[in-house]
Design a protein around this motif. Structure first.
Motif, short mmCIF file in Angstrom:
data_model
loop_
_atom_site.label_atom_id
_atom_site.label_comp_id
_atom_site.label_asym_id
_atom_site.label_seq_id
_atom_site.Cartn_x
_atom_site.Cartn_y
_atom_site.Cartn_z
N PHE A 1 30.08 40.56 33.04
CA PHE A 1 29.58 41.84 31.51
C PHE A 1 31.01 42.89 33.12
CE2 PHE A 1 26.34 42.22 28.89
CZ PHE A 1 25.84 41.20 28.39
N THR A 2 31.74 43.01 31.79
CA THR A 2 32.53 44.50 32.97
C THR A 2 33.60 44.95 32.17
OG1 THR A 2 34.92 44.75 34.49
CG2 THR A 2 34.72 42.33 32.64
N ASN A 3 34.35 46.34 32.50
CA ASN A 3 34.68 46.76 31.38
C ASN A 3 36.32 47.21 31.76
OD1 ASN A 3 35.84 48.31 33.65
ND2 ASN A 3 33.93 49.86 34.45
N ALA A 4 36.97 46.28 32.41
CA ALA A 4 37.93 45.28 32.74
C ALA A 4 38.71 46.16 33.90
CB ALA A 4 38.86 44.70 31.07
N CYS A 5 38.60 47.18 33.57
CA CYS A 5 39.36 48.22 34.19
C CYS A 5 40.36 47.39 35.36
CB CYS A 5 39.11 49.60 34.53
SG CYS A 5 38.46 50.59 33.29
N LEU A 6 38.88 46.90 36.59
CA LEU A 6 39.26 46.75 37.49
C LEU A 6 40.02 45.63 38.05
CD1 LEU A 6 35.92 48.27 39.42
CD2 LEU A 6 38.27 49.80 39.17
N VAL A 7 40.47 45.01 36.65
CA VAL A 7 40.78 43.62 36.86
C VAL A 7 42.19 43.24 37.05
CG1 VAL A 7 41.44 41.38 35.45
CG2 VAL A 7 38.78 42.58 35.02
N THR A 8 42.19 42.29 38.34
CA THR A 8 43.64 42.27 39.20
C THR A 8 44.37 40.42 38.75
OG1 THR A 8 42.77 41.82 40.95
CG2 THR A 8 43.21 43.68 40.56
N GLU A 9 45.54 40.31 39.28
CA GLU A 9 45.74 39.36 39.36
C GLU A 9 44.98 38.54 40.33
OE1 GLU A 9 48.19 37.94 37.20
OE2 GLU A 9 50.04 39.13 36.63
N GLU A 10 44.81 38.75 41.56
CA GLU A 10 43.95 38.51 42.37
C GLU A 10 42.45 37.74 40.91
OE1 GLU A 10 41.64 38.56 46.75
OE2 GLU A 10 42.47 39.56 45.49
N HIS A 11 42.00 38.31 40.78
CA HIS A 11 41.03 37.74 39.94
C HIS A 11 41.10 36.97 38.50
CE1 HIS A 11 39.13 42.44 40.78
NE2 HIS A 11 38.33 41.69 41.06
N ILE A 12 41.94 36.84 37.64
CA ILE A 12 43.11 35.95 37.14
C ILE A 12 42.89 34.40 37.74
CG2 ILE A 12 44.11 35.61 35.15
CD1 ILE A 12 42.74 37.60 34.52
N ALA A 13 43.85 34.54 38.66
CA ALA A 13 43.58 33.19 39.44
C ALA A 13 42.63 32.86 40.42
CB ALA A 13 44.39 33.53 40.71
N PHE A 14 41.44 33.62 40.54
CA PHE A 14 40.43 32.78 40.99
C PHE A 14 39.47 32.24 40.02
CE2 PHE A 14 35.04 34.26 41.42
CZ PHE A 14 35.28 33.19 42.74
N PHE A 15 39.26 32.70 38.78
CA PHE A 15 38.72 32.73 37.35
C PHE A 15 39.20 31.59 36.13
CE2 PHE A 15 37.09 37.34 37.04
CZ PHE A 15 36.08 37.22 37.36
N LYS A 16 40.47 31.24 36.67
CA LYS A 16 40.81 30.31 36.13
C LYS A 16 41.09 28.96 36.81
CE LYS A 16 45.48 31.35 34.14
NZ LYS A 16 46.53 31.26 34.34
N LYS A 17 40.48 28.93 38.72
CA LYS A 17 40.26 27.90 38.83
C LYS A 17 38.52 28.28 39.03
CE LYS A 17 40.71 26.30 43.51
NZ LYS A 17 40.77 26.74 45.54
N TYR A 18 38.12 29.07 38.73
CA TYR A 18 36.19 28.80 38.92
C TYR A 18 36.08 29.31 37.86
CZ TYR A 18 37.22 27.46 44.06
OH TYR A 18 37.19 27.73 45.03
N PRO A 19 36.40 28.74 36.09
CA PRO A 19 36.00 29.74 35.27
C PRO A 19 34.49 30.04 34.95
CG PRO A 19 36.95 27.34 35.05
CD PRO A 19 36.79 27.32 36.34
N PRO A 20 34.15 30.88 34.28
CA PRO A 20 32.98 31.52 34.14
C PRO A 20 32.40 31.07 32.38
CG PRO A 20 34.54 33.09 33.52
CD PRO A 20 35.24 32.06 33.90
N GLN A 21 31.93 30.66 31.89
CA GLN A 21 31.26 30.03 30.52
C GLN A 21 32.39 31.10 30.04
OE1 GLN A 21 28.97 28.62 29.80
NE2 GLN A 21 30.13 27.06 30.93
N TYR A 22 31.66 32.69 29.72
CA TYR A 22 33.05 33.79 29.33
C TYR A 22 32.77 35.05 29.93
CZ TYR A 22 28.17 36.04 27.68
OH TYR A 22 27.12 36.04 28.00
#
Lengths: 102, 375
Positions: free
Chosen positions: B109-130
């Motif tokens: 769960f996140t408010n998305a305000c702090l999401v960066t390119e670094e988070h995206i690369a990380f989540f793409k490599k290690y995907p969450p369920q959602y």
């Protein structure tokens, strides 16, 4: 490619985590690209689970086949077919890796 | 040729049959911080981003790892990382990866305000369920009226756009508040257009975990009236149909009867639990009564799950008013009242809460009318 040899030793890839919950085996991908979808989980049938438990990263497939043959007194050719079938499928999905491959 | 490996269809997973007769903690909420970069009016947990005292109380990476090990040992499959704002933790990546490496299926769960390119690369490599994001408004004015943080809307939209572009499964939700009431239909439209997952909105606000009286008053001011809640639920076709299809059979049953005085008839502590940022185990995220929480810093998850929970679920009500009004209420499934919320409202786990009661009865009436209209 993905030629499975009975002389080789296979082990669980670092890209997956295998877990047992109440005796049920589930294989959880750690990284993207293991399944077709990122959130896919895998499980093994009874025969698959029996063979999986022998894949300790130390024993060659040949020894595994012999061990199973001794324990279950089953036909070696059938066991070999099952072991190669399972290992081939797991290697193709990136769940197992060939320890002898550099 | 025989296939030994199959994709796991969770609905058909043989585990469910095996655990029918006993409790297994299949999932848990892990609040890794109570701090948040926003200051939402309705929030039941948030503390300021720079709250050093709160930060010092947070579970360390090692403590989180230890709790997760214990959870995995007990059979946990899923873990939801929440807060506060989880991305505020400087060691967020380490926490996430440590949990993932234990074979836990993670959601965020996140408010998305702090999401960066670094988070995206990380989540793409290690995907969450959602990843589930709260959409408090789709205009700067409304969003920041809720968050009370200038500049937060731009950050939210930037983070959300990054998430949408990533291909990660995103779920969207909102809270129905006084502050965003006039924008709710546009928020719903936006969410449905931008996510394939079911959009959900929640009009039932519960009070603060820390019982801060000033903040609790602010939450009460954000609550919609029972008529307004019914109106927005009726206007939302998906929600209206879900209520008709899933709740009607509970409500119009003549057989609804609870012949005991046990407080807990819900699922709290049956297959899930919650861990607070400072290590308190709870049966569900809202249950904060001091008799029901368990400090994992002084004990084990096994003790909490196997010995603490049965004691809590054995608590009985001694309040005649509650037993008369709530215990056999046939519309309990439309009501927010439960031991957790009653405690936050009144200080007692078995109390009647008039606001919840009004909302539940208004919903039941509306539902009955809708079903009659359909014939």
């Amino acid at each position: 490619m993905n030629e499975i040899s009975v002389k080789n030793i296979y082990m669980c890839s670092e890209d997956v985590v295998a877990r047992e919950i109440e005796g049920e085996l589930i294989i959880v991908p750690l990284v993207a690209g293991i399944g077709d979808m990122d959130d896919e989980l895998f499980t093994l049938n009874e025969t698959g689970k029996l063979i999986w438990d022998c894949l300790d990263g130390k024993t060659s497939l040949l020894d595994i086949i012999e061990n199973i043959q001794r324990e279950y007194n089953a036909d070696t050719d059938l066991i070999e077919e099952d072991v190669l079938g399972l290992v081939g499928e797991l290697v193709r999905r990136g769940i197992l890796i060939d320890k002898s491959t550099p | 040729m025989t296939s030994f490996v199959s994709k796991l269809n969770l609905e058909d997973f043989s585990l469910w049959k095996k655990i029918e007769d006993h409790r297994v903690p299949l999932d848990f909420y892990l609040e890794i911080t109570a701090r948040c970069n926003n200051n939402c009016r309705h929030c039941f947990i948030n503390l300021p981003e720079g709250d050093v005292e709160a930060q010092n109380k947070e579970l360390t990476l090692a403590e989180i790892s230890d709790i997760a090990d214990q959870a995995v040992e007990l059979g946990t499959m899923w873990c939801l990382l929440t807060g506060g704002e989880p991305l505020l933790r400087e060691d967020f990546f380490e926490i996430y990866l440590a949990l993932k490496k234990k074979g836990l299926l993670l959601s965020l769960f996140t408010n998305a305000c702090l999401v960066t390119e670094e988070h995206i690369a990380f989540f793409k490599k290690y995907p969450p369920q959602y990843i589930e994001v709260s959409v408090y408004g789709i205009s700067e004015e409304v969003y920041e009226r809720v968050t009370r943080k200038p500049g937060s809307y731009a950050n939210f939209r930037h983070g959300l756009d990054l998430l949408f572009e990533s291909g990660i499964k995103i779920k969207l939700k909102t809270m129905a508040l006084r502050s965003n009431f006039n924008e709710l239909s546009e928020i719903a439209k936006f969410c449905r257009e931008h996510s394939d997952s079911t959009f959900r909105f929640d009009p039932l606000l519960h009070l603060r975990y820390d019982q801060d009286p000033l903040r609790n008053n602010q939450i009460r001011q954000e609550r919609l009236t029972s008529d307004e809640i019914v109106a927005i639920e009726k206007a939302d076709e998906e929600r209206s149909m879900a209520l008709q299809n899933n709740c009607a059979h509970f409500i119009f049953s003549d057989n609804y009867r609870v012949d005991d005085d046990f407080l807990f008839h819900c699922g709290a502590g049956k297959s899930s639990f919650t861990v607070s940022y400072d290590g308190f185990f709870r049966l569900c995220f809202g249950l904060w009564h001091p008799d029901t929480i368990y400090n994992l810093r002084n004990g084990t998850l096994e003790e909490a799950w196997n010995h603490h929970i049965p004691k809590i679920r054995n608590i009985r009500s001694t309040n005649p008013e509650f037993l008369r009004i709530c215990q056999n209420c046939p519309i309990v499934n439309l009501c927010l009242n439960c031991p957790a919320h009653a405690y936050l409202e009144t200080g007692s786990m078995d109390a009647v809460v008039p606001y919840f009661c009004q909302v539940a009865h208004a919903r039941a009436t509306a539902l009955e009318e809708a079903i009659k209209e359909k014939g």
